[in-house]
Design a protein around this motif. Sequence first.
Motif, PDB file in Angstrom:
ATOM      1  N   ALA A 112      -6.695 -10.109  -2.697  1.00  8.76           N
ATOM      2  CA  ALA A 112      -7.276 -10.945  -1.641  1.00  8.76           C
ATOM      3  C   ALA A 112      -8.787 -10.756  -1.575  1.00  8.76           C
ATOM      4  O   ALA A 112      -9.551 -11.713  -1.432  1.00  8.76           O
ATOM      5  N   LEU A 113      -9.223  -9.500  -1.704  1.00 11.37           N
ATOM      6  CA  LEU A 113     -10.671  -9.224  -1.705  1.00 11.37           C
ATOM      7  C   LEU A 113     -11.356  -9.968  -2.842  1.00 11.37           C
ATOM      8  O   LEU A 113     -12.413 -10.560  -2.680  1.00 11.37           O
ATOM      9  N   ARG A 114     -10.707  -9.921  -3.999  1.00 11.53           N
ATOM     10  CA  ARG A 114     -11.295 -10.546  -5.193  1.00 11.53           C
ATOM     11  C   ARG A 114     -11.322 -12.060  -5.079  1.00 11.53           C
ATOM     12  O   ARG A 114     -12.121 -12.723  -5.738  1.00 11.53           O
ATOM     13  N   TYR A 115     -10.438 -12.612  -4.273  1.00  5.05           N
ATOM     14  CA  TYR A 115     -10.487 -14.056  -4.012  1.00  5.05           C
ATOM     15  C   TYR A 115     -11.622 -14.403  -3.042  1.00  5.05           C
ATOM     16  O   TYR A 115     -11.863 -15.568  -2.765  1.00  5.05           O
ATOM     17  N   GLY A 116     -12.257 -13.378  -2.459  1.00  4.95           N
ATOM     18  CA  GLY A 116     -13.400 -13.638  -1.602  1.00  4.95           C
ATOM     19  C   GLY A 116     -13.135 -13.517  -0.115  1.00  4.95           C
ATOM     20  O   GLY A 116     -13.945 -13.976   0.695  1.00  4.95           O
ATOM     21  N   ALA A 117     -12.034 -12.898   0.272  1.00  6.49           N
ATOM     22  CA  ALA A 117     -11.754 -12.725   1.701  1.00  6.49           C
ATOM     23  C   ALA A 117     -12.860 -11.881   2.339  1.00  6.49           C
ATOM     24  O   ALA A 117     -13.325 -10.916   1.744  1.00  6.49           O
ATOM     25  N   SER A 118     -13.280 -12.268   3.543  1.00  3.49           N
ATOM     26  CA  SER A 118     -14.280 -11.441   4.215  1.00  3.49           C
ATOM     27  C   SER A 118     -13.609 -10.206   4.817  1.00  3.49           C
ATOM     28  O   SER A 118     -14.230  -9.165   4.956  1.00  3.49           O
ATOM     29  N   GLU A 119     -12.350 -10.346   5.149  1.00  2.00           N
ATOM     30  CA  GLU A 119     -11.583  -9.176   5.608  1.00  2.00           C
ATOM     31  C   GLU A 119     -10.236  -9.178   4.921  1.00  2.00           C
ATOM     32  O   GLU A 119      -9.470 -10.132   5.046  1.00  2.00           O
ATOM     33  N   ALA A 120      -9.953  -8.130   4.196  1.00  2.00           N
ATOM     34  CA  ALA A 120      -8.634  -7.967   3.580  1.00  2.00           C
ATOM     35  C   ALA A 120      -8.033  -6.709   4.174  1.00  2.00           C
ATOM     36  O   ALA A 120      -8.643  -5.640   4.120  1.00  2.00           O
ATOM     37  N   MET A 121      -6.878  -6.880   4.807  1.00  4.44           N
ATOM     38  CA  MET A 121      -6.362  -5.792   5.651  1.00  4.44           C
ATOM     39  C   MET A 121      -4.944  -5.399   5.285  1.00  4.44           C
ATOM     40  O   MET A 121      -4.131  -6.231   4.913  1.00  4.44           O
ATOM     41  N   ILE A 122      -4.672  -4.118   5.456  1.00  2.06           N
ATOM     42  CA  ILE A 122      -3.306  -3.602   5.376  1.00  2.06           C
ATOM     43  C   ILE A 122      -2.801  -3.414   6.801  1.00  2.06           C
ATOM     44  O   ILE A 122      -3.513  -2.849   7.635  1.00  2.06           O
ATOM     45  N   ILE A 123      -1.614  -3.929   7.052  1.00  2.00           N
ATOM     46  CA  ILE A 123      -0.960  -3.735   8.345  1.00  2.00           C
ATOM     47  C   ILE A 123       0.236  -2.832   8.078  1.00  2.00           C
ATOM     48  O   ILE A 123       1.151  -3.224   7.349  1.00  2.00           O
ATOM     49  N   TYR A 124       0.214  -1.631   8.627  1.00  2.00           N
ATOM     50  CA  TYR A 124       1.269  -0.664   8.290  1.00  2.00           C
ATOM     51  C   TYR A 124       1.783  -0.003   9.568  1.00  2.00           C
ATOM     52  O   TYR A 124       0.993   0.394  10.418  1.00  2.00           O
ATOM     53  N   ARG A 125       3.088   0.130   9.657  1.00  2.00           N
ATOM     54  CA  ARG A 125       3.663   0.575  10.936  1.00  2.00           C
ATOM     55  C   ARG A 125       3.653   2.088  11.111  1.00  2.00           C
ATOM     56  O   ARG A 125       3.941   2.589  12.187  1.00  2.00           O
ATOM     57  N   ARG A 126       3.366   2.823  10.025  1.00  2.00           N
ATOM     58  CA  ARG A 126       3.240   4.264  10.188  1.00  2.00           C
ATOM     59  C   ARG A 126       1.761   4.641  10.066  1.00  2.00           C
ATOM     60  O   ARG A 126       0.910   3.778  10.205  1.00  2.00           O
TER      61      ARG A 126
END
Lengths: 463, 280
Positions: A299-313
């Motif tokens: 996603a970052l390489r596609y140019g996202a300004s914010e690429a995030m991981i959403i993790y429950r732990r």
Amino acid sequence: MAKNKIRIEMPKQSAEARSKNFEEVAIGYNEEMALLEAERCLECKNPVCIEGCPVNVQIPSFIKFIKEKKYAEAAAKIKETNSLPSVCGRVCPQEEQCEAKCILSKAGKPVAIGRLERFAGDFALDEKTRTCAVKFDAGKSKVAVVGSGPGGLTCAADLAIKGYDVTIYEALHEAGGVLVYGIPEFRLPKSIVKAEVEYLKSIGVKFQMNVVVGKAVSLRDLFNEGFKAIYLGLGAGLPKFMNLPGENLLSIYSANEYLTRTNLMKAYKFPEYDTPIKKGNKVAVIGGGNVAMDAVRSALRYGASEAMIIYRRSKDELPARKEEIENAEEEEVKFHFLVNPLEFIGDDDGFVKHIKLQKMELGEPDSSGRRKPVPVKGSDFLFDVDVVVVAIGQTANPVLLEVTPEIKTNKWGNIEIFNEYGQTSMKEVFAGGDIVTGEATVIQAMGAGKKSAEGIDLFIKSL
Amino acid sequence: MSYIIKKEAHGKNIHKFIISSPMIARQAKPGQFVVIRAFETAERIPITICDSDRENGTITLYIQEVGTSTARIGMLKEKDSFLDIAGPLGRPAHIAKAGTVITIGGGVGSAITYPETKAYKNAGNYVISIMGFRSREHKILEEEMKNVSDELYITTDDGSYGEKGFVSDKLKKIIDSGKKIDEVLVIGPTIMMKVVSDITKKHGIKTIASLNSIMVDGTGMCGACRVEVGGKTKFACVDGPEFDAHQVDFDLLLKRIAMYADEEKESYEKITRKDKDGKE
């Protein structure tokens, strides 16, 4: 001999540069680096590193060849037990396997076995430098391998070396399974996979592409065509979703789809390639494994300004390889820990706009030994996104198994095996990798493929 | 190799291909599809199989030019090959004796109703076929459908052939005439399937629709094709492509198939610009 005490670092593209391109992050050792690192190997009399390798690569022996600048011989030594050194050198979690066992790891600096394996493997990728472990003699019994992922390739190569006439059936148009549709170019260039596949062809393995076994042909058809045994390396090809409201909104992808569009279909080269993908500005990837890291870094390489991981732990529980987490952090992937999605909310055209998240806290350890995330009441909040990737795992793909009731499966749809060789309830059919164990690593699938190759050899000899 | 034995122009922008593909021809059943990647840079696109010939090892496909990959497929000639073709995929249609069956095809969807209409006829049903096209020049498969139908009606949007109007108008007329209809099969543009489904739902007539979701692998691996049927998420590629139309969330499907409208435009403009440059 003066030993080099410092573990030679892997040269990489800078975080800033690489987060904008799909080229390989790790550049690989040059000859000088490989020689310096190889010098560190103590050539233990009783090499415990080998015990840490699921396919028993003769580690000190191949490193000794590197020391002697006999790189082709080093590659041949690896290929005695591992047909995919350039792949394994890149994607194996050596830190948990061979390198964890290395005697030098007690001081925290094991020999960089994976990097050396990659160096030797890459040296032998070229047709001119390609080495073959053992001379094969074609003409023995026919064996079919279903699926050309790492397990199938390993099983096929080992059987070919034993002299069998092996045909691999692959549903997709490219050989390699998860190595081509799942793992991104920046971690495993597709040219490397192609070259390893070429090596298999050079030892006599045949490939039948675009054949969905279970649809175009049945296992029965294959036996009628004269195959004496079949190996099923089907992978875990059915993505899991969370069954949350709004999950079918537009721009919500399974990790499989997101990565397949990117890697197999080359959406990152759109419009040169026809397959599109929603690039997104705020991209949320749900999950914390290696697949999630691959997706978020894409996603970052596609140019996202914010690429995030959403993790429950929390960070400590992330199942991804440490190296991949560090790479993602360096590239400025954002991590949101202890949050869990409840709902997806879209706009009028049906595109996802927000995720409703709930805060979590860690409770008592669960059956996996990790502390269980528990929702914090009244902590819901909305989070803006425009692309979501669901990377929470996969289950068994039923396409072949539902037409082959003779093969027993467990309650999750995974194939049941009855011995260490992966023999199934249909005695001439063996299975291994994710379709048996549920999701695991490339090298574990290769270990299973290897074991089944031994089993198939014994089985056919007993006929 | 899956090479093109025969290519014919049918209607506007629709091509009929007879392709050598013995393995697929041997197994193909009505309702199933293939996934094609026609050339290196092409998308993988699902195309429903119109006909198959086991003896000669061929399958017949009707492909309409709607975007970049299909436009380039339209440029292929006899003896050219499709780079990749995989199938047959999806579940075969459940066709049994129901009594009186109406099969409805819209545009290139008529090519998919054809093998099923034939199968309904062979199963001993009284088969009424309705085919809808934009105008006379878009018409396909009239003769073939006549041969496998007890009654055949053609509608065109502009009245240039058959009856003026939509397939749904004709369907309403038949239902209103008091004829007992036991089953309806509808295949065509999503909006048409939605309209037909709404009509038959009111009359309680069992209706099957073949869904035209976007797909990538076509084997259940990616979930691009997911649809909601009876409130549950299903994969059109492995659970379908045919479903009980009354349970399908057509509004969601309409949105999902339009997901890449912007990208398709960008891609299509690029190839048409290239073609223009090439001619200059």
